[in-house]
Design a protein around this motif. Structure first.
Motif, PDB file in Angstrom:
ATOM      1  N   THR A 112     -77.968 -79.166  47.570  1.00 36.32           N
ATOM      2  CA  THR A 112     -78.648 -77.926  47.217  1.00 36.32           C
ATOM      3  C   THR A 112     -78.647 -77.042  48.451  1.00 36.32           C
ATOM      4  N   ASP A 161     -79.655 -73.481  50.588  1.00 39.65           N
ATOM      5  CA  ASP A 161     -80.564 -72.345  50.755  1.00 39.65           C
ATOM      6  C   ASP A 161     -80.472 -71.884  52.199  1.00 39.65           C
ATOM      7  N   ASN A 189     -76.475 -75.332  43.533  1.00 36.88           N
ATOM      8  CA  ASN A 189     -76.167 -76.760  43.478  1.00 36.88           C
ATOM      9  C   ASN A 189     -74.661 -76.927  43.615  1.00 36.88           C
ATOM     10  N   ARG A 230     -78.837 -74.009  55.043  1.00 37.18           N
ATOM     11  CA  ARG A 230     -79.147 -75.442  54.990  1.00 37.18           C
ATOM     12  C   ARG A 230     -78.566 -76.051  53.720  1.00 37.18           C
ATOM     13  N   ARG A 262     -78.837 -79.514  51.666  1.00 39.45           N
ATOM     14  CA  ARG A 262     -79.597 -80.756  51.542  1.00 39.45           C
ATOM     15  C   ARG A 262     -79.091 -81.570  50.369  1.00 39.45           C
ATOM     16  N   GLU A 263     -79.009 -82.857  50.596  1.00 36.98           N
ATOM     17  CA  GLU A 263     -78.556 -83.738  49.528  1.00 36.98           C
ATOM     18  C   GLU A 263     -79.560 -83.706  48.381  1.00 36.98           C
ATOM     19  N   ARG A 264     -79.028 -83.512  47.187  1.00 35.82           N
ATOM     20  CA  ARG A 264     -79.914 -83.526  46.024  1.00 35.82           C
ATOM     21  C   ARG A 264     -80.485 -84.930  45.833  1.00 35.82           C
ATOM     22  N   THR A 282     -82.578 -86.771  47.646  1.00 36.98           N
ATOM     23  CA  THR A 282     -83.330 -87.138  48.853  1.00 36.98           C
ATOM     24  C   THR A 282     -83.869 -85.914  49.587  1.00 36.98           C
ATOM     25  N   HIS A 283     -83.245 -84.748  49.381  1.00 41.08           N
ATOM     26  CA  HIS A 283     -83.606 -83.502  50.060  1.00 41.08           C
ATOM     27  C   HIS A 283     -83.404 -83.584  51.576  1.00 41.08           C
ATOM     28  N   GLU A 284     -82.607 -84.540  52.038  1.00 39.73           N
ATOM     29  CA  GLU A 284     -82.336 -84.642  53.470  1.00 39.73           C
ATOM     30  C   GLU A 284     -81.227 -83.672  53.855  1.00 39.73           C
ATOM     31  N   THR A 285     -81.352 -83.125  55.069  1.00 38.09           N
ATOM     32  CA  THR A 285     -80.402 -82.126  55.540  1.00 38.09           C
ATOM     33  C   THR A 285     -79.082 -82.783  55.930  1.00 38.09           C
TER      34      THR A 285
END
Length: 950
Positions: free
Chosen positions: A770, A772, A898, A931, A933-935, A937-940
């Motif tokens: 994701t 942004d 996405n 940024r 981020r992995e969908r 986990t939301h980790e960068t």
């Protein structure tokens, strides 16, 4: 070190129950039993440091504090105080007596005359007496810990200062008087001489002494030719605490509560400017050490120096101050020098500077069992190295470990307790040991000089290993004073015929400056398993040794090894004259297969005792790749106390981000933590103290590195919350391989940023992400430099309502940073610091709230090892005006945020700010980031900086 890791407050009532005992109570808050100081002094009470002076290079020492006033035989404890920072300088100008009214006349800023009553002096000598006038301005303390010196609710008082001398008098005949009650009269004030003459001090008048403490004790040094008086004081507390550990006698006026060398005398050599975070100033360390050497020579007294100061070492052992220290100590072989190893642990290769210098004693910090029990309630059977203590690597440092948690003397204004922790506390403990050893050797061998190298060797050879620690953690280990005294008793008589004071050691080391180091340190995916390594050893002779003695020198060493994975093909090696010798080592690769850190040493012995050792360290990292989806998972692990579980992970080629996750096993309780994470150079990154607290619902903590990720081997040490606990844990490390082209977005509209870039996944698994972004504010960017003798840079930051914070990001090159001893940073609002700090390595970051101000001043103050009127030392300065309402940036591919990045395919993405940016302040440009981020986990997985126009 300058930055203490931990400060605790404790009460002293725990000893009340033993007040009626026949023998004095044992004060375990400053553990003298750990190195058997108590045992030694009981058998040889006259060898308590008497005859030795300990020079404390620090924030200053308050000589009026109980514990620092007298020695056991009733003599004054602090015999000299000097300030090398310029912080206490008071400029003087000549004034004259009013012949009519018998007063001194000083003219105010507007020219108006102000009359001061003359001091009453026994020898008037009116016809030849000269007068100077100055002001002790309370405003200079506004950013210190003691802004209100006389506790009257104001911080802008001005205390008049008068210096007087007869014509032809020198500094030692001059007198200084301070109008402590500001009544414009010197007649009611005590005449003060240079402190070292009569040990004069003064305090400022308090209107309500029954309710007000005396916060600061002052002393003076008068310099007539320079037209200045220097006021000495400790408004940082660090130096006073250090002094008590080294040599306190009856600390807090308590019988039996002493420092390590209670009979030693003290010199306070102030190097720390406490109005700027306690940083050292240009040449302060150099001048203080030169003063100590001159004092030792002129008074024919042994001097032990303690420096509980330092910063992270970037060019290990080769910074300007490291080289100065080594040069000075080679020229002054009887000056003993102890310094704190640093508080940047527990990662390897984190010993600081000047602790990296070769010829001084670098001291690690441990927690003593009795202090742990009585102060903190820990149940320990052995001392332990503290988590924060810096570790060695490419340096043969630290040398020793001593107690680094202690109660000691503090100035009266301190309200945060007196039980402090740090290698700052360990170093004066070692200095006290050195003073006791020198004192004892002088008594046993009158008239024979005691060399620093013999003191250090006696301490090192007396040391016992610290449980769970290697030489990287504790050096030779924990000294034993009685054993060290016996060894020194052997070394001192033999020193008459020993021309060597040290050995110069070097070996190839990829992590060392210019490819060499004093220790073999291999931290990577390769180490020399096929080819043998070599160490080059040369003697360093005592200064003044004639050529014939150098030429005649011959010494043979027997070689041994303490690690099964190291093989030495030689049994002996010898040195002749000034020639160097080579010692070869071979590594057994079969014994170095499992990931971890392997530490061993080759020991060179002469006449049955170790003369020097050659440290060898091989780090074998965990490696991940496509076969395990670039993931590392460690399960069913247990950490025991403060002995770190060290996990080394090699960053795979093409990695753009690393995620570290510490978690508690399912259903298990845990308080394990990752105190810090260390990059391949040993510098720490990320948040501190990522701790599991399962009882509080914290079962997982994590850290992600994106733009900070560098190639090489990273270290992730796991520790328990207490030294007497063990906890289960699991550790996971994951890498992503997204890369942006361009790496930094610098082109586009500065009013409403928009554009596109290509993202390529270099790994072999798709990354669903994701996207942004955000425009955070506006950056003032400067490629600045410190020039000549000007050691201060300042920037005025104008803020409007759209910006409510500033972010400071400063960076120096390794070569530039190696010229410094400190760099301080302050953010001032109306002249008062609302933020202050200092570099611990070559970068500095901080975010500061504007607090409603429309203007802030950022001040950067440099402390350099050596003054240079031709200096041009570069520094990169970024000051960001942060928006109160950041502007969002939409990032899309095909209209969607996405995006799934498939391996090996450059994918174009578009970005556009969600609105118009406010008008940028003059000289700034928009900054922010995109940024990805992995969908799930939301980790960068990737962070792309935006610096439009930068």
């Amino acid at each position: 070190m300058r930055k203490q890791t931990l400060v605790l407050m404790v009460g002293l009532t725990v000893f009340a129950a033993s007040a009626g005992a026949q023998s004095p109570p044992t004060w375990t808050q400053l553990s003298l039993s750990t190195c058997r100081v108590d045992t030694f002094l009981e058998s040889r009470p006259a060898s308590d440091g008497r005859g030795v002076v300990i020079a404390v290079l620090d924030t200053g020492v308050d000589p009026s504090i109980p514990g620092l006033t007298h020695t056991p035989d009733g003599e004054v404890k602090v015999i000299d105080v000097q300030d090398f920072t310029g912080q206490g300088d008071i400029e003087l100008h000549r004034v004259r007596r009013d012949p009519q009214g018998g007063t001194l006349v000083h003219h105010d800023k507007d020219g108006s005359p102000i009359h001061y009553t003359l001091p009453e002096l026994p020898d008037s000598g009116e016809e030849t007496r000269l007068y100077w006038f100055g002001v002790l301005d309370e405003a200079r303390f506004v950013n210190s810990d003691v802004p209100d010196l006389n506790d009257n609710g104001k911080t802008d008082d001005e205390f008049p200062v008068c210096v007087t001398a007869l014509e032809g008098d020198g500094d030692d005949q001059a007198l200084c008087l301070v109008d402590t009650n500001m009544d414009r009269s010197f007649a009611d004030e005590k005449p003060l001489r240079n402190y070292k003459l009569d040990y004069d001090t003064f305090t400022l008048f308090r209107a309500r002494p029954e309710k007000q403490i005396v916060p600061v004790a002052f002393a003076v040094n008068i310099f007539l030719r320079q037209a200045k008086v220097v006021v000495h004081y400790d408004d940082g507390a660090h130096g006073t605490h250090v002094a008590g550990i080294a040599a306190g006698w009856r600390i807090n006026d308590q019988e039996g509560f002493n420092g390590v060398a209670p009979g030693a005398k003290l010199m306070s050599l102030k190097i720390g400017k406490n109005d700027v975070g306690g940083i050292s100033s240009t040449e302060a360390m150099k001048k203080a050490l030169e003063y100590a050497g001159r004092f030792a020579r002129e008074h024919d007294l042994p001097v032990v120096c303690n420096l509980s100061y330092g910063v992270e070492s970037v060019i290990e052992g080769d910074s300007d101050i490291d080289k100065f220290m080594d040069g000075f100590l080679e020229k002054h072989p009887c000056v003993v020098f102890c310094t704190s190893a640093g508080n940047e642990g527990p990662g390897l290769s984190s010993v600081g500077t000047p602790a990296a210098a070769d010829h001084l004693i670098s001291v690690a910090a441990m927690l003593a069992t009795d202090s742990a029990r009585d102060v903190m309630g820990f149940d320990m059977t052995d001392p332990v190295i503290t988590v924060f203590s810096s570790r060695g690597g490419e340096l043969n440092k630290p040398d020793l470990a001593t107690p680094g948690w202690a109660t000691s003397t503090v100035p009266r204004w301190v309200k945060r307790g007196d039980f402090w922790a740090g290698t700052s506390m360990a170093s004066p403990y070692a200095a006290g040991l050195c003073a006791v050893l020198v004192s004892d050797a002088m008594a046993r061998h009158p008239g024979v000089p005691v060399r620093s190298c013999d003191v250090e060797r006696a301490l090192c050879l007396s040391a016992r290993p610290v449980a769970g620690a290697t030489a990287l953690d504790a050096g030779w280990g924990l000294p034993d004073l009685p054993t060290a005294a016996k060894l020194l008793d052997e070394f001192v008589p033999a020193s008459k015929k020993d021309p060597v004071i040290a050995y110069d050691i070097s070996t190839p080391c990829p992590h060392g400056h210019k490819g060499t180091a004093r220790a073999a340190y291999w931290r990577g995916t390769w180490f020399p398993s096929e080819d043998r390594m070599s160490f080059t050893v040369k003697p360093i002779f005592a200064p003044g040794l004639d050529t014939a003695a150098r030429t005649a020198f011959v010494r043979r060493f027997d070689l041994s090894c303490d690690a099964p994975w190291i093989r030495i093909p030689q049994e002996q090696v010898y040195l002749r004259s000034e020639q160097s010798a080579r010692i070869y080592v071979e590594y057994d690769a079969d014994r170095l297969a499992e990931p971890g850190v392997y530490v061993g040493a080759v020991i060179a012995s002469h006449e049955g005792k170790p003369a020097f050792r050659l440290p060898n360290t091989v780090v074998v990292p965990c490696r991940v790749g496509a076969e395990d989806d670039f993931r590392l998972s460690l399960e069913e692990r247990t950490v025991r106390g403060w002995a770190p579980d060290r996990h080394f992970v090699s960053v795979p080629p093409g990695a753009s981000a690393m995620q570290v996750t510490l978690s508690a096993p399912e259903g298990a309780e845990s308080k394990a933590s990752i105190e810090r994470i260390f990059d391949p150079t040993g510098s720490q990154h990320g948040r501190r103290d990522r701790r599991l607290t399962t009882s509080g619902g914290v079962r997982e903590v994590e850290e992600v590195f994106s733009d900070l990720l560098t190639p090489g081997v990273w270290e992730i040490p796991v520790v328990a919350d207490r030294p007497d606990r063990e906890w289960p844990y699991e550790l996971a490390v994951r890498f992503w391989g997204l890369h942006a082209d361009p790496k930094v977005i610098r082109e586009g509209s500065e009013s409403r940023p928009a554009g596109e870039l290509a993202i390529t996944n270099l790994f072999e698994q798709p990354v669903p992400a994701t996207a942004d972004g955000r425009i955070e504010g506006f950056r003032l960017h400067k490629k600045d430099k410190f020039e000549g003798l000007d050691d201060e840079l300042s920037y005025t930051v104008k803020l409007d309502k759209s910006c409510n914070r500033i972010r400071i990001d400063l960076e120096m090159t390794p070569q530039a940073y190696a010229t410094t001893t400190d760099i301080g940073v302050a953010v001032e609002k109306g002249g008062k610091a609302i933020h202050s700090g200092a570099f611990s390595n070559r970068t500095y970051q901080a975010t500061v709230s504007a607090g409603g101000a429309d203007s802030l001043k950022v001040v950067i103050r440099g402390g350099f090892a050596v003054a240079d009127d031709k200096r041009e030392t570069p520094i990169t300065v970024n000051i960001d005006h942060l928006l109160a309402d950041p502007v969002s940036v939409k990032v899309t591919r095909g209209g969607s945020s996405n995006i799934t990045f498939v391996p090996g395919v450059p994918m174009q993405v578009e970005f556009k700010a969600g609105g118009e940016l406010p008008e940028a302040p003059q000289g700034t440009h928009p900054v922010g980031f995109l940024r990805f981020r992995e969908r799930g986990t939301h980790e960068t997985a990737l962070r792309v900086p935006i610096e439009l126009g930068g």
